[in-house]
Design an enzyme around this catalytic site. Structure first.
Site, PDB file in Angstrom:
ATOM      1  N   TYR A  70       0.977  -1.187   0.086  1.00 36.28           N
ATOM      2  CA  TYR A  70       0.092  -0.035  -0.185  1.00 36.28           C
ATOM      3  C   TYR A  70       0.716   1.386   0.025  1.00 36.28           C
ATOM      4  O   TYR A  70       2.135   1.248   0.507  1.00 36.28           O
ATOM      5  CB  TYR A  70      -0.966  -0.035   1.191  1.00 36.28           C
ATOM      6  CG  TYR A  70      -2.080   0.979   1.074  1.00 36.28           C
ATOM      7  CD1 TYR A  70      -3.194   0.618   0.199  1.00 36.28           C
ATOM      8  CD2 TYR A  70      -2.417   2.001   1.929  1.00 36.28           C
ATOM      9  CE1 TYR A  70      -4.329   1.250  -0.012  1.00 36.28           C
ATOM     10  CE2 TYR A  70      -3.241   2.676   1.817  1.00 36.28           C
ATOM     11  CZ  TYR A  70      -4.386   2.456   1.070  1.00 36.28           C
ATOM     12  OH  TYR A  70      -5.543   3.333   0.887  1.00 36.28           O
ATOM     13  N   SER A 103     -18.034  -5.399  -6.326  1.00 37.39           N
ATOM     14  CA  SER A 103     -17.465  -5.004  -5.135  1.00 37.39           C
ATOM     15  C   SER A 103     -18.241  -4.032  -4.433  1.00 37.39           C
ATOM     16  O   SER A 103     -19.183  -3.599  -4.708  1.00 37.39           O
ATOM     17  CB  SER A 103     -15.818  -4.295  -5.633  1.00 37.39           C
ATOM     18  OG  SER A 103     -16.443  -2.989  -6.025  1.00 37.39           O
ATOM     19  N   GLY A 104     -17.768  -3.785  -3.078  1.00 42.60           N
ATOM     20  CA  GLY A 104     -18.542  -2.639  -2.108  1.00 42.60           C
ATOM     21  C   GLY A 104     -18.580  -1.597  -2.885  1.00 42.60           C
ATOM     22  O   GLY A 104     -19.750  -0.707  -2.908  1.00 42.60           O
ATOM     23  N   VAL A 105     -17.374  -0.790  -3.406  1.00 47.13           N
ATOM     24  CA  VAL A 105     -17.438   0.218  -4.192  1.00 47.13           C
ATOM     25  C   VAL A 105     -18.543   0.126  -5.306  1.00 47.13           C
ATOM     26  O   VAL A 105     -19.242   1.027  -5.495  1.00 47.13           O
ATOM     27  CB  VAL A 105     -16.346   0.717  -4.780  1.00 47.13           C
ATOM     28  CG1 VAL A 105     -16.175   1.804  -5.500  1.00 47.13           C
ATOM     29  CG2 VAL A 105     -15.053   0.762  -3.562  1.00 47.13           C
ATOM     30  N   ARG A 122     -16.439 -10.250 -13.444  1.00 43.89           N
ATOM     31  CA  ARG A 122     -15.755 -10.994 -14.298  1.00 43.89           C
ATOM     32  C   ARG A 122     -16.445 -12.567 -14.197  1.00 43.89           C
ATOM     33  O   ARG A 122     -15.714 -13.569 -14.637  1.00 43.89           O
ATOM     34  CB  ARG A 122     -14.258 -11.155 -13.388  1.00 43.89           C
ATOM     35  CG  ARG A 122     -14.435 -11.748 -12.021  1.00 43.89           C
ATOM     36  CD  ARG A 122     -13.340 -11.660 -11.395  1.00 43.89           C
ATOM     37  NE  ARG A 122     -13.289 -11.949  -9.877  1.00 43.89           N
ATOM     38  CZ  ARG A 122     -12.172 -12.098  -9.057  1.00 43.89           C
ATOM     39  NH1 ARG A 122     -11.084 -12.261  -9.510  1.00 43.89           N
ATOM     40  NH2 ARG A 122     -12.430 -12.358  -7.920  1.00 43.89           N
ATOM     41  N   TYR A 154      -8.898   3.620  -9.497  1.00 42.61           N
ATOM     42  CA  TYR A 154      -8.865   3.680  -7.993  1.00 42.61           C
ATOM     43  C   TYR A 154      -8.479   2.266  -7.237  1.00 42.61           C
ATOM     44  O   TYR A 154      -8.384   2.489  -6.083  1.00 42.61           O
ATOM     45  CB  TYR A 154     -10.293   4.276  -7.381  1.00 42.61           C
ATOM     46  CG  TYR A 154     -11.577   3.047  -7.558  1.00 42.61           C
ATOM     47  CD1 TYR A 154     -12.248   3.098  -8.702  1.00 42.61           C
ATOM     48  CD2 TYR A 154     -11.806   2.477  -6.361  1.00 42.61           C
ATOM     49  CE1 TYR A 154     -13.014   1.859  -8.760  1.00 42.61           C
ATOM     50  CE2 TYR A 154     -12.789   1.423  -6.506  1.00 42.61           C
ATOM     51  CZ  TYR A 154     -13.174   1.117  -7.773  1.00 42.61           C
ATOM     52  OH  TYR A 154     -14.449   0.241  -7.652  1.00 42.61           O
ATOM     53  N   GLY A 155      -8.233   1.515  -8.012  1.00 45.27           N
ATOM     54  CA  GLY A 155      -7.631  -0.051  -7.314  1.00 45.27           C
ATOM     55  C   GLY A 155      -6.702  -0.665  -8.460  1.00 45.27           C
ATOM     56  O   GLY A 155      -6.671  -0.132  -9.548  1.00 45.27           O
TER      57      GLY A 155
END
Ligand SMILES: NC(=O)c1ccc[n+]([C@@H]2O[C@H](COP(=O)([O-])OP(=O)(O)OC[C@H]3O[C@@H](n4cnc5c(N)ncnc54)[C@H](OP(=O)(O)O)[C@@H]3O)[C@@H](O)[C@H]2O)c1
Length: 330
Positions: A53, A151-153, A173, A237-238
């Site tokens: 990270y 996903s959560g987002v 996916r 963002y990921g």
């Protein structure tokens, strides 16, 4: 009290451990002692444990980007909070049974809202909200395309976009997610494939897409670029695929597509306190009304943090993994 900490980086379930720590005592004048009711295991927490990270940690270290808590004790100068209030701590190191927080770092939350849902509000719904609102001027019925839509987002992007009158194309996916995502407001759900732009065109009736939201990276971004209209923006963002973003000069030169990144942390550092309060008050009202609802697959005790972290890394979960450090009776 018990806390989760890591003393080295490596395989997440091997390096994380639940240990005893000293009790925190009474709050100073501007502090509040809170009991942590729940926190989710997010991909970013797993990246921290792996040492991947974008932040340095002095080891041994606590971690945890978000949680929801209940006020236990209040310092003598603190105003606006009462014992028993539900609160959102804005600081990190949330994987603990209790923490001491400056009152200025706490957001008061509505009572009688599911703490599990509130425990996931600081990071993912705020990320979705800021990405939708702050980069591209979108009008009613405009389209957004996103990947990692399960996903959560992804859930929050769908729900917030729907609430704002926007339409979403959602790339996943694997099979079996269309009904689930359409139930929460997705307009189009598509499995990634080599003819993504053709599939998207057919399913969206040639939608002109101005904003793409990407958490996967790699060659997925190339295919997303083909779906976009000229001068669209791609927000990355990921890094779920672990691969660098691929984009062609056809996209950047001839379509003049803009690629940029989103990271919540600097947003929260730079926003005014009142803006942060307003954003979380909007998001908690959507959670209260059931408009934002992220499925939970399983909850764990803090003592089982290794199992929780390992479960969070599994393929094809039906929802988030949450830890309830003080039990499940809220
Ligand atoms: N930049 C920021 O400020 C910020 C803020 C919040 C989150 N994030 C990032 O956002 C991403 C999602 O976080 P989250 O908490 O919403 O995740 P989450 O709820 O834990 O779900 C992870 C999702 O990613 C999908 N996925 C995993 N690997 C994938 C791959 N290689 N290709 C396609 N899809 C893949 C999974 O798909 P299946 O359902 O098929 O298993 C699952 O739906 C993470 O990368 C996280 O780090 C960034």
């Amino acid at each position: 009290m018990k806390i989760a900490q890591f003393s080295s980086v490596g395989r997440p379930d091997q390096v994380i451990e639940c240990v005893d720590a000293a009790d925190l005592g009474d709050p100073k004048d501007n502090e509040v002692l809170i009991d942590i009711l729940a926190f989710p295991i997010n991909p970013a927490d797993v990246l921290i444990l792996e040492g991947k990270y974008g932040m340095q940690y002095k080891l041994p270290s606590r971690l945890g980007a978000e949680s929801v808590g209940k006020v236990n004790k209040i310092g003598k100068n603190v105003q606006g909070f009462a014992i028993g209030d539900m609160v959102l701590p804005l600081d990190r190191e949330n994987w603990v049974q209790q923490k001491m927080v400056l009152a200025s770092n706490l957001i008061l939350l509505p009572k009688n809202v599911d703490p599990l849902q509130l425990s996931m509000m600081k990071v993912n719904p705020a990320t979705a909200y800021l990405m939708i609102k702050k980069y591209v001027q979108l009008n009613k019925n405009d389209w957004i395309i996103q990947d990692a839509a399960n996903s959560g987002v992804g859930h929050s992007v769908i729900s917030i976009a729907k609430h704002l009158g926007l339409k979403t194309i959602n790339i996943v996916r694997r099979q079996g997610l269309e009904d689930k995502l359409k139930k929460i407001g997705a307009d189009v759900v598509v499995i990634d494939n080599n003819n993504l732009s053709q599939t998207v065109k057919q399913l969206s009736d040639n939608a002109k897409i101005k904003l793409a939201i990407d958490a996967v990276g790699g060659d997925q971004v190339l295919r997303i670029g083909d779906c976009l209209e000229d001068e669209a923006t791609i927000l990355n963002y990921g890094l779920l695929s672990g691969k660098n973003i691929e984009i062609s000069s056809y996209h950047t030169v001839f379509k003049r597509i803009l690629l940029t990144g989103f990271w919540l942390m600097p947003w929260l550092q730079n926003m005014k306190q009142q803006e942060i309060i307003d954003m979380y008050s909007y998001l908690s009202s959507l959670i209260e009304k059931g408009i934002i609802h992220v499925p939970v697959e399983k909850t764990y005790s803090l003592e089982k943090i290794k199992d929780a972290v390992s479960h969070a890394a599994t393929y094809g979960r039906s929802g988030k993994i949450i830890v309830t450090p003080n039990g499940t009776k809220f």
